[in-house]
Motif scaffolding. Structure first.
Motif, PDB file in Angstrom:
ATOM      1  N   ASP A   1      16.240  -9.762  14.596  1.00 49.47           N
ATOM      2  CA  ASP A   1      14.858  -9.283  15.007  1.00 49.47           C
ATOM      3  C   ASP A   1      14.193  -8.263  14.260  1.00 49.47           C
ATOM      4  N   GLU A   2      15.051  -7.406  13.975  1.00 47.29           N
ATOM      5  CA  GLU A   2      14.630  -6.162  13.130  1.00 47.29           C
ATOM      6  C   GLU A   2      14.143  -6.433  11.887  1.00 47.29           C
ATOM      7  N   ARG A   3      14.942  -7.182  11.081  1.00 46.70           N
ATOM      8  CA  ARG A   3      14.485  -7.564   9.844  1.00 46.70           C
ATOM      9  C   ARG A   3      13.158  -8.118   9.770  1.00 46.70           C
ATOM     10  N   GLU A   4      13.112  -9.103  10.765  1.00 42.98           N
ATOM     11  CA  GLU A   4      11.723 -10.030  10.894  1.00 42.98           C
ATOM     12  C   GLU A   4      10.524  -9.073  11.150  1.00 42.98           C
ATOM     13  N   LEU A   5      10.837  -8.134  12.223  1.00 46.39           N
ATOM     14  CA  LEU A   5       9.933  -7.171  12.550  1.00 46.39           C
ATOM     15  C   LEU A   5       9.334  -6.228  11.320  1.00 46.39           C
ATOM     16  N   LEU A   6      10.214  -5.659  10.697  1.00 44.72           N
ATOM     17  CA  LEU A   6       9.825  -5.167   9.445  1.00 44.72           C
ATOM     18  C   LEU A   6       9.379  -5.678   8.344  1.00 44.72           C
ATOM     19  N   ALA A   7       9.539  -6.970   8.237  1.00 43.34           N
ATOM     20  CA  ALA A   7       9.016  -7.718   7.110  1.00 43.34           C
ATOM     21  C   ALA A   7       7.566  -8.286   7.366  1.00 43.34           C
ATOM     22  N   ARG A   8       7.463  -8.779   8.881  1.00 38.55           N
ATOM     23  CA  ARG A   8       6.176  -9.102   9.346  1.00 38.55           C
ATOM     24  C   ARG A   8       4.797  -8.208   9.357  1.00 38.55           C
ATOM     25  N   HIS A   9       5.322  -6.862   9.622  1.00 37.89           N
ATOM     26  CA  HIS A   9       4.480  -5.875   9.904  1.00 37.89           C
ATOM     27  C   HIS A   9       4.353  -4.997   8.712  1.00 37.89           C
ATOM     28  N   ARG A  10       5.120  -5.343   7.336  1.00 40.51           N
ATOM     29  CA  ARG A  10       5.013  -4.603   6.319  1.00 40.51           C
ATOM     30  C   ARG A  10       5.278  -3.245   6.470  1.00 40.51           C
ATOM     31  N   ILE A  11       6.358  -2.987   7.391  1.00 34.46           N
ATOM     32  CA  ILE A  11       6.618  -1.309   7.632  1.00 34.46           C
ATOM     33  C   ILE A  11       7.270  -0.790   6.195  1.00 34.46           C
ATOM     34  N   GLU A  12       6.598   0.571   6.242  1.00 32.94           N
ATOM     35  CA  GLU A  12       7.097   1.181   5.085  1.00 32.94           C
ATOM     36  C   GLU A  12       7.833   2.532   5.450  1.00 32.94           C
ATOM     37  N   VAL A  13       7.665   2.972   6.777  1.00 29.25           N
ATOM     38  CA  VAL A  13       8.618   4.037   7.364  1.00 29.25           C
ATOM     39  C   VAL A  13       9.050   3.846   8.692  1.00 29.25           C
ATOM     40  N   LEU A  14      10.039   4.297   9.071  1.00 31.08           N
ATOM     41  CA  LEU A  14      10.659   3.919  10.334  1.00 31.08           C
ATOM     42  C   LEU A  14      10.791   5.376  10.919  1.00 31.08           C
TER      43      LEU A  14
ATOM     44  N   PRO B   1       3.815  10.638   7.333  1.00 29.05           N
ATOM     45  CA  PRO B   1       2.703   9.923   6.221  1.00 29.05           C
ATOM     46  C   PRO B   1       2.873  10.172   5.009  1.00 29.05           C
ATOM     47  N   ASP B   2       3.938  11.203   4.572  1.00 24.98           N
ATOM     48  CA  ASP B   2       4.159  11.514   3.064  1.00 24.98           C
ATOM     49  C   ASP B   2       5.044  10.429   2.535  1.00 24.98           C
ATOM     50  N   LEU B   3       5.687   9.556   3.397  1.00 25.12           N
ATOM     51  CA  LEU B   3       6.770   8.554   3.058  1.00 25.12           C
ATOM     52  C   LEU B   3       6.067   7.126   2.883  1.00 25.12           C
ATOM     53  N   GLY B   4       5.022   7.070   3.653  1.00 21.70           N
ATOM     54  CA  GLY B   4       4.548   5.425   3.897  1.00 21.70           C
ATOM     55  C   GLY B   4       3.430   5.678   4.614  1.00 21.70           C
ATOM     56  N   ALA B   5       2.564   4.651   4.637  1.00 17.99           N
ATOM     57  CA  ALA B   5       1.245   4.386   5.173  1.00 17.99           C
ATOM     58  C   ALA B   5       1.406   3.451   6.521  1.00 17.99           C
ATOM     59  N   ARG B   6       2.557   2.892   6.385  1.00 17.71           N
ATOM     60  CA  ARG B   6       2.613   1.645   7.688  1.00 17.71           C
ATOM     61  C   ARG B   6       3.856   2.153   8.324  1.00 17.71           C
ATOM     62  N   ILE B   7       3.712   2.806   9.412  1.00 20.63           N
ATOM     63  CA  ILE B   7       4.704   3.311  10.175  1.00 20.63           C
ATOM     64  C   ILE B   7       5.185   2.790  11.638  1.00 20.63           C
ATOM     65  N   PHE B   8       6.433   2.437  11.607  1.00 13.92           N
ATOM     66  CA  PHE B   8       6.969   1.930  12.747  1.00 13.92           C
ATOM     67  C   PHE B   8       7.552   3.448  13.802  1.00 13.92           C
ATOM     68  N   LEU B   9       6.821   3.383  14.797  1.00 10.34           N
ATOM     69  CA  LEU B   9       7.191   4.453  15.693  1.00 10.34           C
ATOM     70  C   LEU B   9       8.235   3.823  16.715  1.00 10.34           C
ATOM     71  N   SER B  10       9.461   3.955  16.419  1.00 13.14           N
ATOM     72  CA  SER B  10      10.383   3.502  17.411  1.00 13.14           C
ATOM     73  C   SER B  10      10.991   4.675  18.335  1.00 13.14           C
TER      74      SER B  10
END
Length: 265
Positions: free
Chosen positions: A186-199, A131-140
Motif C-alpha cells: 500500500d505504502e509503496r503504491e501511495l508514494l509512487a502514485r503521488h510522487r512523494i518527495e518527503v515523508l 520544505p527544504d527536503l522536497g516539494a511534495r510532502i506526505f503529512l502522515s
C-alpha cells in the motif's frame, strides 16, 4: 457480622490505540469489569469489548472524581504516545485517587540502514524543515496540527486521516480518507502514485504504520520524524499486554480514595 467482600476489579483503560483495544480484548474473558475511555476525536471509532466512555474528564481532578464515582480499582494509560496531556492527567488522577496506574506504551521506532531521518521536536519544527527536503510532502501525522503548515504556499501536501481535517490547512492540499493498518505494498503504491518527495511522521511507534518508513527507505525518500513529548516521571510502564495482565493479577485492588480493601474475617 458478615465480612465485607473484596471489590470487583474495575479496570479503566485510557485508550484510542491498538494496544488499548488488544488489552480490552485480552481482559474480556477475565474476572474484570473493563471500561475503555476514548477521546472522541474520530467520528466512527472501532469500539473495543467491554464498556466504553467517550469524551474528556475535565483534567486530573475530573478523572479522579470519575474513578471514585465508578469504583475504578486499576488505571491503565494506553493513550497515543503524543497524547501527553492525558498522560499527565492520568498521573495526577492516580495520585489524587490512590488507584494504581500503569502506562502501556509502544516502543518508538529505530532507524534502519538506508534511512534518511531528520528529527525535530514539534510539528512547527517539521513545517520549517520539510520544505527544504522536497516539494511534495506526505503529512502522515493525522488531521490534527495542520495549522502548523497552513502558511506554506509553495509545497504540495498529501494528508491521510480517518476523518477530514478542519481548517486552517495548507492551500495546496489533497486529503486521502483511509483507516489503517497499511501494508508495505500500500505504502509503496501511495508514494509512487503521488510522487512523494518527503515523508513527515510522528514517532508513534508500533507496527500498524511502520510500513511507510520501509517504503520511504526503499524509495530513498527523506523522513522528518517528530520526537515524542515527555511523559510523567515515576509512572511504571510496559510495552507488553502480557505484562499488564501480570500487573493486574498481582496488584491488590484499592478502593478509590486510597483505602485498602477491608480485611476478611
Amino acid at each position: 457480622m458478615p465480612a465485607e467482600s473484596s471489590p470487583v476489579r474495575h479496570v479503566l483503560i485510557l485508550g484510542g490505540t491498538t494496544e488499548a483495544r488488544r488489552l480490552a480484548e485480552a481482559l474480556e474473558p477475565a474476572p474484570y469489569r473493563v471500561t475503555t475511555s476514548l477521546a472522541g476525536r474520530v467520528g466512527a471509532p472501532v469500539l473495543p469489548p467491554g464498556e466504553t466512555r467517550i469524551g474528556g474528564f475535565g483534567g486530573a481532578p475530573g478523572l479522579a472524581s470519575w474513578i471514585t464515582a465508578h469504583g475504578v480499582t486499576h488505571l491503565v494509560d494506553a493513550t497515543h504516545p503524543f497524547a501527553e496531556r492525558m498522560s499527565f492527567n492520568a498521573a495526577g488522577a492516580a495520585a489524587l485517587s490512590g488507584v494504581p496506574l500503569l502506562a502501556l506504551r509502544r516502543p518508538g521506532w529505530a532507524a534502519a540502514p538506508g534511512d534518511d531521518w531528520h528529527f525535530t521536536e514539534s510539528l512547527a519544527g517539521a513545517a520549517a524543515l520539510a520544505p527544504d527536503l522536497g516539494a511534495r510532502i506526505f503529512l502522515s501525522t493525522g488531521r490534527m496540527g495542520l495549522h502548523h503548515f497552513a502558511h506554506l504556499t509553495d509545497p504540495w501536501f498529501l494528508v491521510r486521516s480517518v476523518d477530514a481535517p478542519a481548517p486552517p490547512a495548507p492551500p495546496r492540499l489533497e486529503v486521502l480518507l483511509a483507516r489503517g493498518p497499511f501494508t508495505l505494498r500500500d505504502e509503496r503504491e501511495l508514494l509512487a502514485r503521488h510522487r512523494i518527495e518527503v515523508l513527515v511522521t510522528k514517532d508513534s511507534g508500533g507496527g500498524a504504520t511502520a510500513p511507510k518508513l520501509a517504503a520511504a527507505r526503499e524509495a530513498g525518500i527523506p523522513v522528518v520524524v517528530v520526537r515524542r513529548p515527555p511523559v510523567p516521571t515515576g509512572v511504571p510502564e510496559t510495552g507488553s499486554t502480557a505484562a499488564v495482565l501480570d500487573w493486574l493479577s498481582g496488584e491488590p485492588p484499592r478502593r478509590p480514595g486510597g483505602g485498602a480493601p477491608a480485611a476478611t474475617a
